[in-house]
Motif scaffolding. Structure first.
Motif, PDB file in Angstrom:
ATOM      1  N   LYS A 486       0.834  -1.201   0.000  1.00 53.81           N
ATOM      2  CA  LYS A 486       0.000   0.000   0.000  1.00 53.81           C
ATOM      3  C   LYS A 486       0.875   1.259   0.000  1.00 53.81           C
ATOM      4  CE  LYS A 486      -3.558   2.525   2.530  1.00 53.81           C
ATOM      5  NZ  LYS A 486      -4.634   2.466   3.534  1.00 53.81           N
ATOM      6  N   PRO A 487       0.674   2.164  -0.971  1.00 55.58           N
ATOM      7  CA  PRO A 487       1.431   3.417  -0.974  1.00 55.58           C
ATOM      8  C   PRO A 487       0.651   4.507  -0.230  1.00 55.58           C
ATOM      9  CG  PRO A 487       0.274   3.175  -3.054  1.00 55.58           C
ATOM     10  CD  PRO A 487      -0.132   2.009  -2.188  1.00 55.58           C
ATOM     11  N   ILE A 488       1.344   5.325   0.513  1.00 52.00           N
ATOM     12  CA  ILE A 488       0.672   6.454   1.182  1.00 52.00           C
ATOM     13  C   ILE A 488       1.463   7.736   0.930  1.00 52.00           C
ATOM     14  CG2 ILE A 488      -0.249   4.944   2.999  1.00 52.00           C
ATOM     15  CD1 ILE A 488       1.810   6.389   4.909  1.00 52.00           C
ATOM     16  N   ILE A 489       0.740   8.850   1.013  1.00 56.86           N
ATOM     17  CA  ILE A 489       1.387  10.151   0.902  1.00 56.86           C
ATOM     18  C   ILE A 489       1.110  10.928   2.183  1.00 56.86           C
ATOM     19  CG2 ILE A 489      -0.626  11.139  -0.327  1.00 56.86           C
ATOM     20  CD1 ILE A 489       1.393  12.979  -1.799  1.00 56.86           C
ATOM     21  N   ILE A 490       2.151  11.502   2.755  1.00 55.08           N
ATOM     22  CA  ILE A 490       2.025  12.268   4.003  1.00 55.08           C
ATOM     23  C   ILE A 490       1.364  13.616   3.696  1.00 55.08           C
ATOM     24  CG2 ILE A 490       3.304  13.342   5.910  1.00 55.08           C
ATOM     25  CD1 ILE A 490       3.227  10.257   5.915  1.00 55.08           C
ATOM     26  N   THR A 491       0.428  14.033   4.535  1.00 51.93           N
ATOM     27  CA  THR A 491      -0.316  15.276   4.304  1.00 51.93           C
ATOM     28  C   THR A 491       0.026  16.390   5.298  1.00 51.93           C
ATOM     29  OG1 THR A 491      -2.158  14.447   5.646  1.00 51.93           O
ATOM     30  CG2 THR A 491      -2.254  14.052   3.268  1.00 51.93           C
ATOM     31  N   GLU A 492       0.917  16.077   6.249  1.00 51.15           N
ATOM     32  CA  GLU A 492       1.304  17.113   7.219  1.00 51.15           C
ATOM     33  C   GLU A 492       2.704  16.804   7.754  1.00 51.15           C
ATOM     34  OE1 GLU A 492      -0.296  18.215  11.550  1.00 51.15           O
ATOM     35  OE2 GLU A 492      -1.801  18.613   9.991  1.00 51.15           O
ATOM     36  N   ASN A 493       3.528  17.822   7.868  1.00 51.01           N
ATOM     37  CA  ASN A 493       4.893  17.630   8.384  1.00 51.01           C
ATOM     38  C   ASN A 493       4.865  17.040   9.793  1.00 51.01           C
ATOM     39  OD1 ASN A 493       5.814  18.836   6.056  1.00 51.01           O
ATOM     40  ND2 ASN A 493       6.186  20.827   6.988  1.00 51.01           N
ATOM     41  N   ASN A 494       5.810  16.141  10.050  1.00 49.81           N
ATOM     42  CA  ASN A 494       5.948  15.558  11.388  1.00 49.81           C
ATOM     43  C   ASN A 494       7.433  15.468  11.702  1.00 49.81           C
ATOM     44  OD1 ASN A 494       6.129  13.790  13.662  1.00 49.81           O
ATOM     45  ND2 ASN A 494       4.100  12.972  13.173  1.00 49.81           N
ATOM     46  N   LYS A 495       7.933  16.450  12.431  1.00 45.19           N
ATOM     47  CA  LYS A 495       9.369  16.519  12.743  1.00 45.19           C
ATOM     48  C   LYS A 495       9.817  15.338  13.589  1.00 45.19           C
ATOM     49  CE  LYS A 495      10.059  21.527  12.405  1.00 45.19           C
ATOM     50  NZ  LYS A 495      10.468  22.749  13.136  1.00 45.19           N
ATOM     51  N   CYS A 496       8.939  14.886  14.494  1.00 40.12           N
ATOM     52  CA  CYS A 496       9.310  13.778  15.379  1.00 40.12           C
ATOM     53  C   CYS A 496       9.592  12.506  14.590  1.00 40.12           C
ATOM     54  CB  CYS A 496       8.187  13.525  16.383  1.00 40.12           C
ATOM     55  SG  CYS A 496       7.922  14.896  17.524  1.00 40.12           S
ATOM     56  N   LEU A 497       8.797  12.256  13.565  1.00 41.63           N
ATOM     57  CA  LEU A 497       8.969  11.056  12.747  1.00 41.63           C
ATOM     58  C   LEU A 497       9.907  11.295  11.565  1.00 41.63           C
ATOM     59  CD1 LEU A 497       5.298   9.697  12.650  1.00 41.63           C
ATOM     60  CD2 LEU A 497       7.162   9.000  14.155  1.00 41.63           C
ATOM     61  N   ILE A 533       1.739   4.332  14.359  1.00 46.78           N
ATOM     62  CA  ILE A 533       2.003   5.691  14.837  1.00 46.78           C
ATOM     63  C   ILE A 533       1.855   6.755  13.739  1.00 46.78           C
ATOM     64  CG2 ILE A 533       3.502   4.866  16.682  1.00 46.78           C
ATOM     65  CD1 ILE A 533       5.902   5.698  15.039  1.00 46.78           C
ATOM     66  N   LEU A 534       1.490   6.320  12.536  1.00 46.41           N
ATOM     67  CA  LEU A 534       1.251   7.278  11.459  1.00 46.41           C
ATOM     68  C   LEU A 534      -0.137   7.897  11.623  1.00 46.41           C
ATOM     69  CD1 LEU A 534       2.728   5.356   8.411  1.00 46.41           C
ATOM     70  CD2 LEU A 534       3.479   7.605   9.199  1.00 46.41           C
ATOM     71  N   LYS A 535      -0.222   9.212  11.377  1.00 52.43           N
ATOM     72  CA  LYS A 535      -1.513   9.892  11.560  1.00 52.43           C
ATOM     73  C   LYS A 535      -1.994  10.590  10.288  1.00 52.43           C
ATOM     74  CE  LYS A 535      -1.186  10.554  16.568  1.00 52.43           C
ATOM     75  NZ  LYS A 535      -1.158  11.539  17.675  1.00 52.43           N
ATOM     76  N   LYS A 536      -1.293  11.577   9.826  1.00 50.40           N
ATOM     77  CA  LYS A 536      -1.754  12.395   8.708  1.00 50.40           C
ATOM     78  C   LYS A 536      -1.215  11.835   7.387  1.00 50.40           C
ATOM     79  CE  LYS A 536      -3.762  15.443  11.411  1.00 50.40           C
ATOM     80  NZ  LYS A 536      -5.207  15.690  11.378  1.00 50.40           N
ATOM     81  N   TYR A 537      -2.059  11.065   6.710  1.00 52.17           N
ATOM     82  CA  TYR A 537      -1.629  10.444   5.445  1.00 52.17           C
ATOM     83  C   TYR A 537      -2.860  10.106   4.609  1.00 52.17           C
ATOM     84  CZ  TYR A 537      -3.087   6.132   7.727  1.00 52.17           C
ATOM     85  OH  TYR A 537      -3.815   5.167   8.362  1.00 52.17           O
ATOM     86  N   GLU A 538      -2.623   9.793   3.328  1.00 52.68           N
ATOM     87  CA  GLU A 538      -3.686   9.351   2.420  1.00 52.68           C
ATOM     88  C   GLU A 538      -3.138   8.237   1.539  1.00 52.68           C
ATOM     89  OE1 GLU A 538      -4.761  12.781   0.167  1.00 52.68           O
ATOM     90  OE2 GLU A 538      -5.771  13.772   1.861  1.00 52.68           O
ATOM     91  N   THR A 539      -4.028   7.398   1.009  1.00 57.68           N
ATOM     92  CA  THR A 539      -3.614   6.393   0.033  1.00 57.68           C
ATOM     93  C   THR A 539      -3.114   7.116  -1.222  1.00 57.68           C
ATOM     94  OG1 THR A 539      -5.343   4.950   0.881  1.00 57.68           O
ATOM     95  CG2 THR A 539      -4.350   4.330  -1.217  1.00 57.68           C
TER      96      THR A 539
END
Length: 600
Positions: A486-497, A533-539
């Motif tokens: 499954k591919p995902i695209i991040i929709t919000e910056n996450n400095k911690c990750l 632990i991933l939160k802000k993402y989309e397929t």
């Protein structure tokens, strides 16, 4: 501005007889007074009676208002011979810009104060006189001859030369016109020409665009030009404009501004077509007047999400030609005549002297399909569109989707394009190889919702892939569907990750046999993150053209909706088509495709 107060003032001035009208009746609806005042923004008629035709208000402003008497009063008012500029200027909400007021009335037009101030600041900075010392001509000539050893006329050479003589430059060009190479040669030229340059900062509007800058800085021929001391002058870590200015996510406060400016000598910003008027103003205020600023982008691409398209506005001045002084300096330091240049006689040389258009395509030859189609969209060449619909353009394929069967065929074609990717997954190849294969092909949609939108296309693709046993196992983690591949695209910056908006990752199994998503970072390092632990993402089987801006793929599928929607304009079509390097497939109705081209 207090709208009820403005209405009372307008009524007292006998502009509108609304004393008997209850303000609350229309404050929450389409406000005809707002429409009336905002009409002033558009233009002022020659006879100073009205700003827009009565028909405009009848069709666009009042159709949802139930009070027919009110409508009648407004239309009667519009027909009267009233000096709107004079009446509006008498009100305390309006000013001429010398002091802060909610609205500025300037040359018959109404501006919000912050927009008027931003335009004024930008104009002053763009029109700033250059401080080029003509004693440096020999040095510049030597540097340019080293960067461009060929003797024939080269527009990239002109672009680099402009950055040597001006403190602000706008370089625009389509895909494959050498913008990347030009950026690198600008850096070399500036470092070699001025000993005083100590710090060069690269930036872009998005994280994805900054990664592209990181990649181009790794080019061997570029690094071969510098010694160790010179390399220290380049900031090899491009950052987003928000990071550059220190813009807070929560409060939108800006750390660097007119009072606290950035300490850099050169600022180069890529993908400048995404910069709106207020962001442009913030950038110019945050750097000193001695800082060189170079904006690079494609003026034909999508306009910014917010107000105005500065790069496109600036582009139009290029046609006015260079001033005789600038033309003379350019010819001296390039040893080439500035061909096809008309001397600027429109008193706009302060702007046109800072603009360069790259036209020659190095990636696409003029007879290649992608170049022919993208150029035809810009210039409305109907003959090329006929060839497109006949599928007689090399490496470009048009599929008309007019039925359920053709829709299913579209889905099957897309899945077939992912065969190589799935083969790598099933062979359990190295995750770096898998990610790189996935990034070769991308499906782009105009819309997010609907049968031709990202959300539905992603869902259908997953269902069909499961039905055809492309993947046979799936899991629900925190109510989200997951499966290997499954591919995902991040929709919000996450400095911690350590992940940024726009990054694409692929789901795979960790050494502990748990699901993780892997992201390929700079220096070929893989960042593995557990899916829990991933939160802000989309397929990411498909994404919007907006999301893809600043990216390039070897193979692109572009899907247009089956209805004529407001979002369908020439710039979004051009942007989608120019994301590909080698192959393009378009799924659309012919009439929708043509209508989109005609919408500027």
């Amino acid at each position: 501005m207090n709208m009820s107060r403005l209405l009372k003032v307008l009524a007292n001035k006998k502009i509108i007889n609304l004393i008997d009208f209850y303000f609350s009746q229309f404050i929450s609806k389409k406000n005809p007074i707002v429409m009336l005042v905002s009409a002033c923004v558009s233009f002022e008629s020659k006879n100073n009676h009205i700003f827009l035709p009565i028909e405009y208000f009848e069709k666009n402003c009042f159709f949802s208002i139930s009070n027919k008497n009110f409508i009648k009063k407004i239309l009667e008012c519009l027909k009267k011979k009233i000096n709107w500029s004079l009446e509006l200027s008498k009100h305390s909400s309006f000013g001429n810009g010398s002091i802060i007021t909610p609205l500025v009335l300037y040359k018959g037009k109404v501006y919000l104060y912050k927009m008027w101030k931003a335009e004024k600041n930008i104009l002053e900075r763009v029109c700033q006189q250059n401080s080029f010392d003509e004693s440096n001509i020999k040095t510049c000539l030597k540097i340019l001859n080293n960067l461009f050893p060929e003797k024939e006329y080269n527009v990239q050479k002109i672009a680099v030369a402009l950055t040597l003589i001006n403190n602000i430059v706008f370089i625009t060009g389509g895909p494959g016109t050498g913008k990347t190479t030009t950026i690198l040669k600008i850096i070399i030229a500036l470092i070699k020409s001025y000993n005083k340059i100590k710090k060069i900062q690269l930036s872009a509007p998005t994280g994805k665009a900054t990664k592209n800058l990181i990649e181009i800085l790794k080019k061997k021929w570029f690094n071969d030009y510098f010694c160790k001391e010179e390399k220290k002058k380049i900031l090899l870590h491009p950052i987003t404009i928000h990071q550059l200015l220190g813009i807070s996510k929560t409060s939108e406060k800006i750390l660097f501004n007119k009072k606290r400016q950035l300490t850099i000598d050169v600022l180069i910003i890529d993908e400048a077509s995404m910069i709106d008027i207020l962001m442009m103003n913030n950038i110019l205020l945050a750097v000193s007047k001695t800082t060189k600023i170079i904006f690079v982008g494609d003026h034909n691409q999508l306009k910014p999400v917010k107000s105005s398209s500065i790069l496109k506005d600036i582009y139009y001045y290029a046609e006015h030609g260079y001033s005789s002084k600038t033309k003379s300096i350019l010819e001296k330091i390039t040893q080439n005549p500035i061909i096809k240049n008309k001397i600027n006689k429109k008193n706009t040389a302060d702007i046109s002297d800072k603009v360069c258009i790259l036209k020659k395509s190095y990636r696409f030859k003029k007879n290649t399909g992608i170049y022919m189609l993208s150029n035809a969209i810009r210039t409305n060449k109907n003959q090329v569109f006929k060839k497109l619909f006949q599928n007689s353009i090399k490496n470009v394929f048009f599929y008309e989707v007019t039925s359920e069967i053709k829709y299913k065929n579209m889905i099957n074609i897309i899945i077939n394009n992912y065969k190589k990717f799935w083969k790598k997954i099933h062979e359990k190849r190295d995750i770096k190889e898998i990610i790189n294969v996935f990034k070769n092909y991308q499906v782009l949609c105009i819309m997010r919702n609907g049968f031709f939108g990202v959300n539905f296309i992603n869902k259908v693709l997953e269902e069909e892939m499961y039905k055809t046993n492309i993947f046979d196992k799936y899991f629900y983690i925190k109510n989200k569907l997951w499966y290997i591949g499954k591919p995902i695209i991040i929709t919000e910056n996450n400095k911690c990750l350590g992940i940024s908006n726009g990054e694409i990752g692929i789901t795979n199994l960790s050494k502990k046999n748990t699901l993780q998503v892997s992201f390929l970072k700079k220096d070929n390092i893989v960042n593995d993150i557990p899916v829990e632990i991933l939160k802000k993402y989309e397929t990411a089987w498909s994404m919007t053209v907006h999301k893809a801006q600043g990216s390039e793929f070897n193979n692109v599928t572009l899907i247009l909706p089956n209805k004529d929607l407001k979002i369908l304009k020439k710039d979004i079509l051009y942007t989608g088509i120019t994301r590909t390097r080698k192959q393009l497939s378009i799924f659309s109705k012919k009439e929708i495709f043509i209508k989109t081209i005609l919408q500027n």
